[in-house]
Design an enzyme around this catalytic site. Structure first.
Site, PDB file in Angstrom:
ATOM      1  N   THR A  65       0.794  -1.234   0.000  1.00  0.00           N
ATOM      2  CA  THR A  65       0.000   0.000   0.000  1.00  0.00           C
ATOM      3  C   THR A  65       0.823   1.279   0.000  1.00  0.00           C
ATOM      4  O   THR A  65       0.270   2.365   0.139  1.00  0.00           O
ATOM      5  CB  THR A  65      -0.939   0.026   1.227  1.00  0.00           C
ATOM      6  OG1 THR A  65      -0.154  -0.065   2.419  1.00  0.00           O
ATOM      7  CG2 THR A  65      -1.945  -1.117   1.173  1.00  0.00           C
ATOM      8  N   TYR A 128       0.615   1.544  -7.937  1.00  0.00           N
ATOM      9  CA  TYR A 128      -0.203   0.940  -6.888  1.00  0.00           C
ATOM     10  C   TYR A 128      -1.584   0.570  -7.429  1.00  0.00           C
ATOM     11  O   TYR A 128      -2.030  -0.582  -7.305  1.00  0.00           O
ATOM     12  CB  TYR A 128      -0.339   1.892  -5.699  1.00  0.00           C
ATOM     13  CG  TYR A 128      -1.420   1.486  -4.719  1.00  0.00           C
ATOM     14  CD1 TYR A 128      -1.294   0.322  -3.969  1.00  0.00           C
ATOM     15  CD2 TYR A 128      -2.565   2.260  -4.560  1.00  0.00           C
ATOM     16  CE1 TYR A 128      -2.303  -0.067  -3.085  1.00  0.00           C
ATOM     17  CE2 TYR A 128      -3.564   1.883  -3.673  1.00  0.00           C
ATOM     18  CZ  TYR A 128      -3.434   0.716  -2.944  1.00  0.00           C
ATOM     19  OH  TYR A 128      -4.419   0.329  -2.076  1.00  0.00           O
TER      20      TYR A 128
END
Length: 300
Positions: A65, A128
């Site tokens: 993350t 991401y």
């Protein structure tokens, strides 16, 4: 029902394990598995972990993350966010068990003007988001019995998140600069955990939500600046002061990864599919999480 939960040191996985320990609902056994037993950076270990636990269902909140760092660690981000979930899905398919996978609003480009529906086209802006979207795709291809749960702006009383960062830097500073042109919904990890438990209960009671992709966040929307102001309004009652929060455009706070300007998620489909789904305003959730954060600080 035995449920294997990954990422137990993370915000959502940790909240789920803690909540399940206090849950009076009979018949749900949560088995939290840390990276020492199931590391998504090593997808080859997935089968062994599932064989050891022998779950009836897998919940996967674990993920890479670090949004900005992912721009330099593309391979690692894709290994954890694509290859790991792909291995989980394949292992679940082989054992004929289901998978609940937590994903993100960052699969969207933020150019929308209304809350994103699960069926809207995805177009991630950075590594991401692209790695998480690739993980979603891999799960859909490998396993029919899946629920992909996209959420956004996750925070908790503990861990690295926006609320705790604001409290740390705001305690000793008189002024902060926070972007006001990115719109989303702050969502407490404890609320995501409660939603997942509701999905597990529905499955256990033989009334499961149909497989597919759904959105879950708190109700409402704000900006990062609005979120910061709400945090400091609550902090003022404890500190006797609050910093000034200057609103700035994203252009004045450049980051390696571009963020979506608008990533509010439409949660209608999940609410309609599961009428017992718990949900509340982001402000109400913030009251609870902030209080827990202050209580933890006072006990240190």
């Amino acid at each position: 029902m035995r449920v294997l939960v990954t990422g137990v040191t993370g915000q959502v996985g940790g909240a789920l394990v803690r909540m399940a320990a206090d849950d009076a609902a009979a018949g749900i056994e949560i088995v939290g598995v840390g990276r020492d037993r199931l590391d998504l950076a090593q997808p080859g270990l997935v089968d062994g972990a599932l064989d050891a636990v022998r779950p009836d269902l897998v919940v996967n909140p674990a993920a890479y993350t670090a949004v900005d760092k992912a721009e330099q660690e593309r391979d690692l981000a894709f290994t954890i966010n694509r290859d790991g979930p792909a291995a989980l899905a394949a292992a679940c398919a082989e054992r004929k068990i289901g998978l609940i996978h937590v994903s993100t609003d960052y699969v969207f480009d933020g150019e929308g003007t209304r809350p994103y529906r699960p069926s809207d086209p995805v177009s991630p802006l950075g590594v991401y988001g692209a790695s998480k979207e690739a993980g979603e795709t891999a799960i859909r291809h490998a396993l029919e019995d899946h629920l992909i749960l996209r959420t956004a702006w996750v925070y908790a009383a503990r861990g690295a998140n926006f609320m705790n960062t604001m409290l740390r830097v705001g305690k000793d500073r008189d002024e902060l600069r926070v972007v006001d042109d990115q719109h989303g919904t702050p969502t407490a990890a404890v609320d995501i955990a409660a939603a997942i438990l509701a999905l597990v209960r529905a499955r256990m009671e033989a009334s499961p939500v149909a497989p597919g992709t759904y959105h879950y966040t708190a109700d409402g929307e704000t900006t990062w600046h609005g979120f910061a102001e709400a945090i400091f309004a609550r902090a003022e009652r404890h500190w006797g002061r609050r910093p000034t929060v200057q609103a700035i455009p994203s252009a004045e706070y450049p980051t390696p990864a571009k963020r979506p300007a608008y990533s509010v998620l439409d949660t209608t489909a999940l609410i309609e599919a599961l009428p017992t789904l718990p949900h509340r305003s982001w402000q109400t959730a913030l009251d609870e999480v902030f209080a827990a954060r202050m209580a933890a600080e006072e006990t240190v």
